[in-house]
Scaffold this motif. Structure first.
Motif, PDB file in Angstrom:
ATOM      1  N   THR A  95       0.836  -1.194   0.000  1.00 54.84           N
ATOM      2  CA  THR A  95       0.000   0.000   0.000  1.00 54.84           C
ATOM      3  C   THR A  95       0.872   1.245   0.000  1.00 54.84           C
ATOM      4  OG1 THR A  95      -0.138   0.021   2.424  1.00 54.84           O
ATOM      5  CG2 THR A  95      -1.868  -1.157   1.231  1.00 54.84           C
ATOM      6  N   SER A 231      -3.308  -7.365  -9.637  1.00 53.70           N
ATOM      7  CA  SER A 231      -2.871  -8.129  -8.469  1.00 53.70           C
ATOM      8  C   SER A 231      -2.487  -9.573  -8.760  1.00 53.70           C
ATOM      9  CB  SER A 231      -3.968  -8.118  -7.391  1.00 53.70           C
ATOM     10  OG  SER A 231      -4.105  -6.835  -6.839  1.00 53.70           O
ATOM     11  N   GLU A 272      -6.324 -11.884  -4.830  1.00 49.86           N
ATOM     12  CA  GLU A 272      -5.719 -11.068  -3.770  1.00 49.86           C
ATOM     13  C   GLU A 272      -6.170  -9.618  -3.899  1.00 49.86           C
ATOM     14  OE1 GLU A 272      -1.499 -11.746  -3.901  1.00 49.86           O
ATOM     15  OE2 GLU A 272      -1.693 -13.770  -3.083  1.00 49.86           O
ATOM     16  N   GLY A 273      -7.476  -9.422  -4.164  1.00 55.42           N
ATOM     17  CA  GLY A 273      -7.978  -8.082  -4.411  1.00 55.42           C
ATOM     18  C   GLY A 273      -7.594  -7.641  -5.810  1.00 55.42           C
ATOM     19  N   ARG A 275      -5.779  -4.215  -8.026  1.00 59.63           N
ATOM     20  CA  ARG A 275      -5.185  -2.879  -8.072  1.00 59.63           C
ATOM     21  C   ARG A 275      -5.859  -2.119  -9.215  1.00 59.63           C
ATOM     22  NH1 ARG A 275       1.199  -4.033  -7.108  1.00 59.63           N
ATOM     23  NH2 ARG A 275       0.811  -5.921  -8.318  1.00 59.63           N
ATOM     24  N   TRP A 279      -8.467  -0.626  -7.444  1.00 58.25           N
ATOM     25  CA  TRP A 279      -7.747  -0.288  -6.222  1.00 58.25           C
ATOM     26  C   TRP A 279      -8.548  -0.674  -4.981  1.00 58.25           C
ATOM     27  CZ3 TRP A 279      -2.951   0.436  -7.480  1.00 58.25           C
ATOM     28  CH2 TRP A 279      -2.633   1.019  -8.704  1.00 58.25           C
ATOM     29  N   ARG A 281      -8.449  -3.796  -2.186  1.00 53.07           N
ATOM     30  CA  ARG A 281      -7.803  -5.005  -1.672  1.00 53.07           C
ATOM     31  C   ARG A 281      -8.805  -6.026  -1.150  1.00 53.07           C
ATOM     32  NH1 ARG A 281      -3.509  -3.684   2.725  1.00 53.07           N
ATOM     33  NH2 ARG A 281      -3.119  -5.913   2.434  1.00 53.07           N
TER      34      ARG A 281
END
Length: 419
Positions: A95, A231, A272-273, A275, A279, A281
């Motif tokens: 982050t 991600s 894993e979320g 990006r 954005w 997570r």
């Protein structure tokens, strides 16, 4: 004897070394593994294992270069005086801005003097402590004195089987090096760096056009790069391999037998979320449209297509169109995946003969240190060689356009449930 420069990329699973001649032709390449890596705690690594992989890759290339540069994964922080390193996989490095991520990693280590991993490796080859920085990147406290990418920072000291006196050149993180090698010094060119994560970056004239996505300096003066990382595109396929008990090559073979659109199966690759461009997570992977007639091949095809839809989602948020997209890393070795990306994004895809673009970019930096080419930021676009490529032409399909709209809507609904 042909003069060469040598670039090394410290990847997540292995080190890659590439030797170039003055024309930018790949003369030799090799990889080296990391002994004991399977025993490292998640988010941590023994830098001595990385050093072993780098030395193995350099040795296997079998050349005596006129300059060497090491780049690699980032953010990853190593104690200057030795000890376990905090890697990009650690929660402290996921982050904030890249500088904030490095500072968070240093806090986890609890030491004063630290180094970026590629600077630590260069130090073990003979260079003094330094902080390799790409043009426009801020200087970080506690990470050593600044050195610009392409600047000679020291010479080999004769250790690890290398001759003494070879110039050692400041590198940069793998993404920058891949952008450089992929030709993102010309507006309209784009790159998906591949690997376990992936993403999309597009070169744009430095006009100040606004975007919410990550932006950095291109190697060329007056050109910026906009876009964002994802991600886990490659990770999604690895996860499916573990789930189904098949290897990734076996899954790719099965996916070839499934038609475009995966017979209605749609997958969000958010293990894993995610990006860019969401954005978030807290997002997680989803599969929809799955029925009893579907099998592992449909899941694999949906994973490949979902990754391409994710890239198109980033492209839709950018201020300029793409003219061509370069692919790199292990995904670039799959003709099916390259064709899917070309068809979904509806642009030609360039597949480099040397898919390890980050190592090729490190070799460009070594060449800059040797005086062969300009350093990044010192010349206009087209001033550097590129690896040879094969071009995959797009074949746009209505089924992909419709599935992309479903992909975005499915992700929107997932975010609404989390709000």
């Amino acid at each position: 004897m042909i003069e060469t420069v040598l670039g090394v990329d410290l990847g997540s699973n292995s080190a890659r070394a590439v030797a170039l001649d003055r024309d930018g032709t790949v003369v030799a390449s090799a990889s080296g593994g990391y002994p004991g890596a399977g025993l490292w705690p998640d988010g941590w690594a023994d830098p001595e294992g990385w050093l072993s992989g780098v030395v193995e890759a350099i040795t296997r290339v079998g050349v005596t270069p006129v300059a060497i540069c090491v780049g690699g994964q980032s953010p990853t922080t190593v104690p200057a005086d030795g000890g376990m390193a905090v890697t990009v996989r650690h929660p402290a490095g996921v982050t904030g801005s890249p500088t904030e991520q490095h500072y968070a990693q240093r806090e986890v280590l609890g030491v004063d003097r630290v180094l970026q991993v590629y600077d630590w490796l260069m130090g073990r080859l003979g260079a003094p402590a330094c902080q390799s920085r790409w043009p426009g990147d801020p200087t970080m406290e506690h990470y050593g004195p600044r050195a610009e990418t392409g600047e000679v920072v020291g010479r080999t000291d004769g250790s690890h089987g290398l001759p003494e006196g070879i110039p050692l050149v400041a590198g940069a993180q793998d993404a920058y090096m891949a952008f450089w090698a992929g030709g993102l010094d010309v507006p309209g060119r784009a790159l998906d760096p591949g690997g376990r994560t992936g993403g999309l970056a597009v070169a744009i004239e430095r006009t100040g056009a606004g975007t919410d996505l990550y932006a950095l300096r291109s190697p060329a003066a007056g050109v910026d790069i906009v876009g964002g990382p994802v991600s886990g595109h490659g990770l999604m396929l690895e996860w499916l391999a573990g789930l189904t008990g098949r290897t990734v090559p076996e899954l790719l073979k099965l996916a070839e037998q499934v038609p475009p659109g995966a017979d209605g199966v749609l997958l969000l690759p958010y293990l894993e979320g995610e990006r860019a461009p969401r954005w978030n997570r807290d997002l997680r992977a989803e599969i929809t449209g799955l029925g009893s007639a579907h099998g592992p091949g449909h899941l694999a095809r949906a994973a490949l297509e979902g990754a391409a839809y994710g890239l198109r989602h980033i492209a839709a948020s950018l201020p300029i169109p793409m003219d061509v997209m370069v692919v790199a890393g292990s995904p670039a070795t799959s003709p099916l995946w390259c064709q899917i990306k070309a068809d979904v994004l509806e642009v030609p895809v360039e597949v480099p003969a040397e898919t390890g673009l980050a190592a090729y970019g490190s070799a460009l930096a070594a060449g800059a240190g040797a005086g062969w080419w300009p350093a990044p930021g010192e010349a206009e676009g087209g001033s550097w060689p590129r690896p040879a490529v094969t071009v995959v032409e797009p074949s746009p399909k209505a089924v992909y356009r419709e599935a992309y709209e479903r992909f975005v809507a499915l992700g929107d609904a997932a975010e609404q449930r989390l709000s």
